[in-house]
Design an enzyme around this catalytic site. Structure first.
Site, PDB file in Angstrom:
ATOM      1  N   SER A   1      51.035  20.914  81.763  1.00 38.52           N
ATOM      2  CA  SER A   1      51.962  20.200  82.535  1.00 38.52           C
ATOM      3  C   SER A   1      52.389  21.153  83.675  1.00 38.52           C
ATOM      4  O   SER A   1      52.384  22.389  83.443  1.00 38.52           O
ATOM      5  CB  SER A   1      53.025  19.405  81.894  1.00 38.52           C
ATOM      6  OG  SER A   1      54.184  20.531  81.781  1.00 38.52           O
ATOM      7  N   LYS A   2      53.084  20.748  84.639  1.00 39.09           N
ATOM      8  CA  LYS A   2      53.526  21.598  85.673  1.00 39.09           C
ATOM      9  C   LYS A   2      54.356  22.854  85.124  1.00 39.09           C
ATOM     10  O   LYS A   2      54.666  23.713  85.792  1.00 39.09           O
ATOM     11  CB  LYS A   2      54.015  21.099  86.936  1.00 39.09           C
ATOM     12  CG  LYS A   2      55.289  20.126  86.520  1.00 39.09           C
ATOM     13  CD  LYS A   2      55.886  19.630  87.929  1.00 39.09           C
ATOM     14  CE  LYS A   2      57.021  18.851  87.882  1.00 39.09           C
ATOM     15  NZ  LYS A   2      56.758  17.544  87.197  1.00 39.09           N
ATOM     16  N   ARG A   3      55.188  22.724  84.084  1.00 40.92           N
ATOM     17  CA  ARG A   3      55.883  23.567  83.301  1.00 40.92           C
ATOM     18  C   ARG A   3      55.270  24.596  82.488  1.00 40.92           C
ATOM     19  O   ARG A   3      55.836  25.807  82.300  1.00 40.92           O
ATOM     20  CB  ARG A   3      56.784  22.766  82.581  1.00 40.92           C
ATOM     21  CG  ARG A   3      57.965  22.137  83.368  1.00 40.92           C
ATOM     22  CD  ARG A   3      59.044  21.201  82.093  1.00 40.92           C
ATOM     23  NE  ARG A   3      58.079  20.151  81.663  1.00 40.92           N
ATOM     24  CZ  ARG A   3      57.824  19.267  82.223  1.00 40.92           C
ATOM     25  NH1 ARG A   3      58.190  18.918  83.580  1.00 40.92           N
ATOM     26  NH2 ARG A   3      57.005  18.200  81.546  1.00 40.92           N
ATOM     27  N   ASP A   4      53.932  24.379  82.326  1.00 44.67           N
ATOM     28  CA  ASP A   4      53.396  25.463  81.389  1.00 44.67           C
ATOM     29  C   ASP A   4      52.887  26.692  82.404  1.00 44.67           C
ATOM     30  O   ASP A   4      52.427  26.418  83.390  1.00 44.67           O
ATOM     31  CB  ASP A   4      51.962  24.827  80.937  1.00 44.67           C
ATOM     32  CG  ASP A   4      52.353  23.703  79.922  1.00 44.67           C
ATOM     33  OD1 ASP A   4      53.098  24.169  78.924  1.00 44.67           O
ATOM     34  OD2 ASP A   4      51.796  22.780  79.908  1.00 44.67           O
TER      35      ASP A   4
END
Ligand code: GLU
Length: 454
Positions: free
Chosen positions: A227-230
């Site tokens: 995900s974009k948070r990784d």
């Protein structure tokens, strides 16, 4: 066969995620491999999220990766406009075609697409209501990656919402038709939409394109999609962190594709040459930052010194290590030593700070280790006068001097290395020691050893 036309159709969200970049890259590779055209189409029907800035992130990211498009924003083309927000007239026309074919109806203010097949009602436990379903013939998709996929739609779906905005499935299919798209290469998360899309193609009496659904990218560890948070998920971070676009592009190509041998570092021309659907894996890909980093290091090592210095210089400047008027020969000599050690351009400041500043940190743990093996001050005390007396401070002279001294002391020359390295750099590792001393030069080396002993 007619010319291949593929498209990357992002919805700008303000992020250019590695998964989107991979979809863009695979489409680009397929176009370049086949001599076809690569189209960038902006699916910006969600007005809230689609800002100018979100588009910028995407376009900058594509350009940074070297993924040039033949039609689309900033370059134009015969099938424009390339923003969905500007294509309302086209959607209206296609909607009229479906209306004319008797495939639509209105309900609750929205316009629905009507499936063909026998209708029946079923009690839906989840919705706690009777739901009308359709026994429609299953859609068969010969996916170029997944193989044969069969799926039957069982419920009509909305084409145009009550507020007048057309839904994704409808505009996506209309644009693929109107833009003459021959191959749809996209993430596997869209596989479940494909039966709806094929129903629409049929209702519009157009042969569907070839579909190729590419596997998901899993996060570095554990289950689940990246995900974009990784860490490592956003393309602009790579640029900031000093990765080379060619290395990142090479790495992304390997997320779900391989050249069928063990090679990982591949020239872009070679990837273009080899890239095709049979090389795309069915299984999910897993993000591996260490592999990316190792690949980047390989690309960095291959740069000639001039290009390497050009890229590194602003970073050393930003870190306050080199001034505008830095001695160019000294800078190049340092970089020649440090280039093989770098994993990213951003590493450089940390790898070579002691060449440019006397206030580098002394690694305390390494200092303790050194003390345990002997007395570093005594060892350095032995050779300090010899260093001071040395006529020419090059690696060869340093070596002969140390060898001669080691023989007298019945020591190995390497007995002196850890203490020397620690005194002049504050750490235990780095480039080859004797060339390092030679580049630092006698003034710095002597001063640092003196300070260390004191
Ligand atoms: N806008 C869609 C997405 O970003 C495009 C899907 C497709 O490629 O068909 O996922």
């Amino acid at each position: 066969m007619s010319e291949v036309r593929v498209r990357f159709a992002p919805s700008p969200t303000g992020f250019f995620h590695i998964g989107s970049a991979r979809t863009a890259l695979f489409n680009w590779l397929y176009a370049r491999h086949t001599g076809g055209r690569f189209i960038l189409r902006i699916e910006d029907t969600d007005k809230e999220r689609n800002t100018e800035e979100a588009l910028r992130v995407l376009i900058d990211g594509m350009r940074w990766l070297g993924l040039d498009w033949d039609e689309g924003p900033e370059v134009g083309g015969d099938y424009g406009p390339y923003f969905q927000s500007e294509r309302q007239k086209i959607y209206d026309e296609y909607l009229q075609r479906l209306v004319g074919a008797g495939r639509t109806y209105e309900k609750d203010g929205a316009i629905w697409f009507q499936l063909e097949g026998e209708r029946y009602t079923e009690y839906d436990d989840y919705k706690k209501a009777e739901i009308e379903k359709v026994r429609a013939a299953p859609v068969v998709i010969d996916d170029a990656v997944r193989g044969r996929v069969e799926r039957a739609e069982e419920r009509d779906f909305v084409l145009v919402r009550a507020d007048g905005s057309p839904v994704f499935h409808f505009v996506n299919v209309v644009d693929d038709i109107a833009m003459g798209i021959t191959h749809v290469i996209r993430g596997e998360d869209h596989l479940s939409n494909t039966s709806k899309h094929v129903e629409l193609f049929r209702a519009l009496e157009v042969e569907p394109p070839i579909f190729a659904h590419i596997p998901l990218i899993l996060k570095e560890s554990g289950p689940g999609k990246m995900s974009k948070r990784d860490a490592g998920a956003l393309i602009d971070n790579y640029e900031e962190r000093g990765f080379l676009p060619a290395a990142v592009r090479n790495y992304i190509a390997l997320l779900g594709w391989n050249p069928k041998d063990d090679r990982e570092k591949l020239d872009i021309d070679e990837i273009i040459d080899l890239f095709d659907f049979p090389g795309i894996n069915k299984g999910n890909a897993r993000f591996d930052e260490r592999k990316l980093s190792a690949l980047n290091a390989e690309y960095l090592r291959e740069l000639n010194l001039e290009s390497f210095a050009f890229l590194v210089r602003p970073r050393l400047h930003l870190a306050g290590l080199v001034a505008e008027d830095v001695d160019e020969d000294y800078l190049q000599a340092v970089l020649r030593l440090c280039q093989p050690k770098a994993r990213s351009l951003d590493d450089l400041a940390e790898l070579c700070d002691y060449f440019f500043s006397d206030t580098y940190t002394m690694d305390a743990k390494q200092g303790e280790k050194l003390e345990k093996k002997g007395d570093p001050k005594a060892l350095l005390g032995e050779i300090l006068p010899l260093l001071e007396a040395l006529d020419s401070f090059d690696a060869g002279s340093l070596q002969s001097m140390l060898e001669a001294h080691a023989v007298v002391k019945e020591q190995k020359i390497f007995a002196y290395f850890p203490a020397l390295r620690y005194a002049v750099s504050g750490r235990a590792g780095g480039p080859d020691l004797l060339p390092l001393l030679a580049v630092l030069g006698s003034d710095r080396v002597l001063a640092r050893i003196q300070a260390f002993i004191a």
